[in-house]
Design a protein around this motif. Sequence first.
Motif, PDB file in Angstrom:
ATOM      1  N   UNK A 115      -0.333  -4.389   1.464  1.00  0.00           N
ATOM      2  CA  UNK A 115      -0.378  -3.686   2.751  1.00  0.00           C
ATOM      3  C   UNK A 115       0.974  -3.077   3.118  1.00  0.00           C
ATOM      4  N   UNK A 116       1.915  -3.095   2.198  1.00  0.00           N
ATOM      5  CA  UNK A 116       3.221  -2.495   2.488  1.00  0.00           C
ATOM      6  C   UNK A 116       3.078  -0.985   2.658  1.00  0.00           C
ATOM      7  N   UNK A 126      -3.404  -7.273  -0.520  1.00  0.00           N
ATOM      8  CA  UNK A 126      -4.671  -6.828   0.066  1.00  0.00           C
ATOM      9  C   UNK A 126      -5.796  -7.026  -0.938  1.00  0.00           C
ATOM     10  N   UNK A 127      -6.723  -7.910  -0.612  1.00  0.00           N
ATOM     11  CA  UNK A 127      -7.802  -8.251  -1.538  1.00  0.00           C
ATOM     12  C   UNK A 127      -8.934  -7.232  -1.502  1.00  0.00           C
ATOM     13  N   UNK A 128      -8.737  -6.130  -0.804  1.00  0.00           N
ATOM     14  CA  UNK A 128      -9.699  -5.040  -0.897  1.00  0.00           C
ATOM     15  C   UNK A 128      -9.614  -4.325  -2.226  1.00  0.00           C
ATOM     16  N   UNK A 179      -2.717   3.234   0.842  1.00  0.00           N
ATOM     17  CA  UNK A 179      -3.510   2.635   1.909  1.00  0.00           C
ATOM     18  C   UNK A 179      -3.672   3.626   3.052  1.00  0.00           C
ATOM     19  N   UNK A 180      -4.252   3.167   4.133  1.00  0.00           N
ATOM     20  CA  UNK A 180      -4.556   4.064   5.243  1.00  0.00           C
ATOM     21  C   UNK A 180      -3.344   4.677   5.904  1.00  0.00           C
ATOM     22  N   UNK A 217      -7.292   1.232   5.231  1.00  0.00           N
ATOM     23  CA  UNK A 217      -6.650   0.297   6.154  1.00  0.00           C
ATOM     24  C   UNK A 217      -5.908   1.074   7.239  1.00  0.00           C
ATOM     25  N   UNK A 218      -5.331   0.350   8.168  1.00  0.00           N
ATOM     26  CA  UNK A 218      -4.525   0.951   9.241  1.00  0.00           C
ATOM     27  C   UNK A 218      -5.318   2.038   9.987  1.00  0.00           C
TER      28      UNK A 218
END
Length: 855
Positions: A463-464, A481-483, A563-564, A587-588
Motif C-alpha cells: 500500500x506504499x 496488500x493481499x489484494x 494502486x489507487x 485502493x485509496x
Amino acid sequence: MAKLAHAIPLAVAATLVTLGCSWFLLVHGTSTHFQVTSSDQLTEVLVSPPPSAAVFPAIAKIARDVDAEVLRKEKVALVSNTPPPPAIVVSPPLSRSSLKSALPNFKEEDYKGFFLIARIQPPYGGGDSLHFRTLLKSLLGMAKLLHRTLVLPASLCNCRDSAKLEGCEGPVVAPFDCPLRVPLPVDQWLSTTLVQLRPARFLMGEIPDDLRCSHMRLLLPDGMDDGELAYAVRYYSTTRILEIEDAHKTYCGWDTRMPGNTKQQADFTAAANPLVTTRSDEAAPSLHHCTHYRGGTGEVIQFLNLGCTQKHIVNITSAVNRLPKSVQLLPKGSDLMVTFATGSVATLACNWVEAVRRVGVQDLLVGALDEGMMDICTQRGIPCVLIQGGEVTKALAQFKGNLRDNAALYPKMSVLKVGFYHELLTLGFNVWACDADAVFLNDPRQMVRTSPWDAADVAVATDCIDIPSDNRYPLTHCDYNTGLVYMRARPEMLDFTERWRETVANAKEKRIRDQAAFNMLTKMRPSKTYQQDGKPLHRILLATNGGGGLIKLALLPLSQYLNGHTYFVQHAHTLPGAQPPISVHMTYQFAEGRSFAYGKRQRLRQAGLWFVDEDSYYNGRYVMVSDEKATLPVQPMGPNIDTRDAVKYHLQEARHRTRILRSLLGIAKATGREVILPRMLCYCDFMWKEMKNCRVGGAETMRLPFDCPMDHVFDTPRFFEDNPIGVTVREASFLRNPRVPHNVSSSIARVSLNKGINDRQVIQALAAQQHAAIIEIDDAESVFCGFANAEQDAAFQKDSKQLLTYHRTFFCMMEGSNNAPLFSQCCTPRKPGDKFFPCMYGFDDPEPLPACTSS
C-alpha cells in the motif's frame, strides 16, 4: 517428675502451636492446611526463620517455613483448599523438584474471572533488578486498569526452566510460589489490595477447559496510556486469559491530562511503589514513557490465539472433478490466476476475467461465494467453482448489498478466501490471488519465473505510494496488500496459508481480515534480505511465518504494481521513463455505495479499463461542455506551495465545476440527453490524514494539479443509486473509448447558448442540432436558469442541489500545526494539550441557478 516436668512445657508448647496455627488458618481462610507431627520439625524450622509478613510473627514463621522436602519425607499431609496468597515459603532450596508437584493444587473457584499474564521472555538487560521490577509495575497498572486478576510473572522465578518452574534454586516466596531472581518486600505483597493475585504456577498443569480455551497473546505498542490501552483491547473483554508480550514496556500509566486521572495515577503510584522497591534507599522504577503510538489511536499490533481452536475447512475440492475442466487439465506447477466474488459484485469479477484474458492469460478461476455468482459464470462461460463454507456460505447467500459494510460477515468471507487459496495450493497450483478490483494491464507470469523472483515462496504488493523510494529499496513499513499475492505450491506456503486462515478465523477484532492477519504473521520480526549462495537477492526478504519459521517473501515493485493512489492520483505510469504497468488495484478510493463500489467502477471507466458495459452505454445522445471552458485556467502548483493557498484554488475550481455540471444536467433533462462529465482538475490531494504542500507523505513529488477521479470531487454513489433527476452521466474520457461507435463520435454539434435561459428556450435554441449524437456547448456556465413549469423547476432546484452537494472529508494540513508529530489528530486535539493538524473544509453547497434573463 523430671520427665513430667519436661513433658508439661512441651505439651503446652504443642497446644499453643496448634491453637496458633488454627488461628492463622482461620484468618487466612484460603491458605493451605498443615499437620505438624514432630517437635523436631519445629526445632529445625526455628533455627533460621525468614522475614515475617504475618500479623502474628511467630505463628507466621511456623506456617510458612515448613520445608516441602521434609514434609514429604516425614509423610506430612498437605490438603489444598484454595490457593494463596499468602503462599508458603519453603527452605532449603528446591534444586531437583518441580514446584507444581511440591505445592498444593487450586480449587475450582480460583479459576473464575479474567486474568492477566506476561509472556515468558528472556529478560532484557541480562535480567537486572530494574527490568523485573518495571515488569511488575507495568503489569500491576494494566491489571488495575482492566480489572483483571494478575498472575504473577514466572520470569521472576529463579528457575532453570521458568515456563515449567523446574530446576528452581532458593526459598519459595509468597505470593509468587517460587524462588525469586530479585528480592522483593514479601510483607508488602502479602498485604496488598491493589489487585487480586495468583502465583506464577497458577496456569500450569491442568486447568478448566473454559479457561484454557480462552487465551490470547497480544503485542501492543510501547508506552500506552490508560485510554489507549483500554481502547486497544476492547474486543478482548471476554477473553479469560490475556497474555501481554513485552509487558515491561507496554503501560505508561494514566494520562494526567484527562479529568480525574491525576488522582488515579497518584493512588496507583502510592500503592505500587512499595511493592517494587527492594531497599529503603532505592528509587521505585518508572513506567515506560508514553509514546502515543500513531497519535494515540490505540491498536493491537499482533495477536496469537493460544486457546482452543477448530480448523475452518473450506471445501472446494472434495473431488477434483468439481473443478472446471479447463483447470483440471492444467499440470501441477501451473500459474493459476484466481479471484473470488459474490453475485452482488459479479460485474467486477467479470471485468477482472476480461482484463486477464486481454493480457493473454487463459488459466484462470473464479471462486464463487454464492449461487448467484455461479449462475453468472455459467451464463458467460467463466471457469468457476463454488466455495463451500457452511454457515458463512448461507449468510452470504442471504445478504443483499455491499459486503464491505457488514462488519460481522466480511471478515468471515476472508476465511473462505484464504481457505480457497490453501486448497488450490494443495492441488499443486501456483496461485495468483487477486481481488476482483485488481486489474491486469500486462501478463505478470513471466516476471515471477525469472531471477530473483523465482526464489520467493510468496510475492505481494504493498500500500506504499512512494515510488522513488521503493525503486531504491523495498518499502516494508506500509501494509502488504493481499489484494494481489502470488503463492507457490511449496510446503512452506501450505503451512503458512493454513495458519493465515486460522488467524483470521480466530480474530476478536473486526478489523482483522485477510490483509491484517497476513501482515501480523509476516511482520512478527523485522525482515532481512534473503541471500542465495552468499549473495543478497534484491527485493527478496526472509519474513516470519507466524509459527516460528521463515518464508521467502518478495515485494512486487510499486512502479509496476500500482494502486489507487499511484495510478489515479499521481498518474505515475505517465511520467517520463515510467515502466509499463502490470496491474492496478482500486485502493485509496472514497465511493462505496450501498450495493456497489461505484467509485472503483468510475475510475476504471475513466482509465479505459472497464470492459463489461453493454453496447447501449456507448450508443446514446449526449451533451457536454468544450474542453476550453471545462476548467478554470490551469495554475501549476510547485513543490513548495502552501496547502492553504492550494486549497483555495482547489475550491474555486470546485465551484466552477459545479456551476458547469448543474447547467449541463438541466440542459440534458430538458432535451432528453445524457451528460458527458467535464474534465475534473484537483489542486490538492484527497486523503484522511495530514498533508504538506497539499500532498500526502510519500507523494511529495506528485504533480499539481492532476486529473482527479470522480470520487475526489463528487458523492459518486448518488449519481447511480439516488439520482432523482433521471439524467445519467458518462466519464470525462468517454469519447476516447474505442467502443464508442463512429456514428456517435463523429456526430458532434458545437454551439454557443445565451446565459439565463429556461428549458423551453434551450429546446428552441438546440432544435437545429437535435440530429447530432453529441451537443458540445462552448461555455455552459450560467446558461441554464431552470424550468418554466414552477413545480418542475422547484423539483430540479432541490434535486440538483442534493446531487451536487459533497461535504467531503476536510483538508488536513501540516502547515500551521506548530510541528505536530505524525499521526496527530486532524482539526482538533485528541486530548487536552495535544498538538493537532489544522483543517480547511470543502466543498461549498452548490450556488443557486442564475436568474432567467431572456424571455
